[in-house]
Enzyme design. Sequence first.
Site, PDB file in Angstrom:
ATOM      1  N   LYS A 124      76.950  68.552  72.593  1.00  0.00           N
ATOM      2  CA  LYS A 124      77.878  69.637  72.061  1.00  0.00           C
ATOM      3  C   LYS A 124      78.966  69.172  71.189  1.00  0.00           C
ATOM      4  O   LYS A 124      79.167  68.028  71.056  1.00  0.00           O
ATOM      5  CB  LYS A 124      78.905  70.306  73.140  1.00  0.00           C
ATOM      6  N   ASP A 135      82.296  75.027  83.729  1.00  0.00           N
ATOM      7  CA  ASP A 135      81.031  75.656  83.561  1.00  0.00           C
ATOM      8  C   ASP A 135      80.674  75.338  85.060  1.00  0.00           C
ATOM      9  O   ASP A 135      79.315  75.800  85.374  1.00  0.00           O
ATOM     10  CB  ASP A 135      80.164  74.389  82.873  1.00  0.00           C
ATOM     11  N   GLU A 196      71.127  73.834  80.193  1.00  0.00           N
ATOM     12  CA  GLU A 196      70.855  72.906  81.448  1.00  0.00           C
ATOM     13  C   GLU A 196      71.236  73.805  82.677  1.00  0.00           C
ATOM     14  O   GLU A 196      70.576  73.776  83.654  1.00  0.00           O
ATOM     15  CB  GLU A 196      71.860  71.791  81.735  1.00  0.00           C
ATOM     16  N   ARG A 198      70.170  77.195  83.193  1.00  0.00           N
ATOM     17  CA  ARG A 198      69.075  77.648  83.584  1.00  0.00           C
ATOM     18  C   ARG A 198      68.000  76.807  84.409  1.00  0.00           C
ATOM     19  O   ARG A 198      67.234  77.148  85.143  1.00  0.00           O
ATOM     20  CB  ARG A 198      68.239  78.379  82.490  1.00  0.00           C
TER      21      ARG A 198
END
Length: 338
Positions: A124, A135, A196, A198
Amino acid sequence: VDSIELVKRLGDEPANILNPIEYVKRIKLRGKQSGFKVKVFDEKKLRKMGMNTLLSVSDGSKYPGYLVEITLPKLIKSKKVIRITNKKGGAKTNKKSKSKKYKKDKYVLVGKGITFDSGGISLKGSNNMGEMKTDMLGSATVLGIMDYLAKTKSNKNVIGLLAIAENMPSKDATRPGDVVKSYSGKTVEILNTDAEGRLVLSDSLTYAQEIGGNKIIDIATLTGQQESMSCSLFGSVMTNNKEFSKELIEVGDIVNERLSELPLYQEFKDQTKSDMADVKNDKFGCKASTIHGGAFLWNFIDDHKTDWCHLDIAGPARAKDSTTGYGVRLITSYLEKN
């Protein structure tokens, strides 16, 4: 309120404190305090089971990946069963003994628990990367829900699954273009290691169905696009059963944790097919990333046996640089109603 505050405290923890090992320790401690049972699948066990999409995320971190299973105790126990021997020597049960049975539906709540998301090799940008300590809020929300149900001595047939990992770049990290075999047996082409969430959810959804879940809700801070389009005012729901999502939306309106439904057309699912594997986790030909996140997960759901809702809560879970505890009221209210 205490269960919601648990979610908020976990979300506000810095990632160097709340790493996967520490997170699992806190879940176990909360289980002892609130009375729910915790079963931990560690990295060795997950590898033996073949949960390779989950482990593809944790491989780049110095911390192992985990799948944590939370179950409620049977708090309302049967009265003592009196056995009466009949003339043929068999036994029969006194019909007056009573027990409170679970309903037919078995709910499994699945939460994304990425304690820090650097993006992995698909790194990122540095802008606002500090927010990625949150997250893990999908998993924290599931923890908060199970915590509340245990404390209120709920007899609902609900299991919580927390897919926990840290997503980091290293010499051992998954590379874009790698192909892994998921727990379902389907192969996944990983074109973006920053997609990531999913990956950890797909293995967990397969396991959720394996343990008998016929009503599954997964909860995740899955896409930045959801946060952009919602302005933190609502979560997004995608489903293979319109009645299921309708009920969740109605409850969300009542408790002011709003949901808005996005379509899961077959065309979106078709766009997740890969030339190199069964499915791919990115590069779908258009920029409907929130919908494609749900479409990818749909590949791991058996529509004939399972009603499923995917909740992307990236926006409402984080508001004004702090966590909100969104989702606990919504899901507990829905479960209490059904």
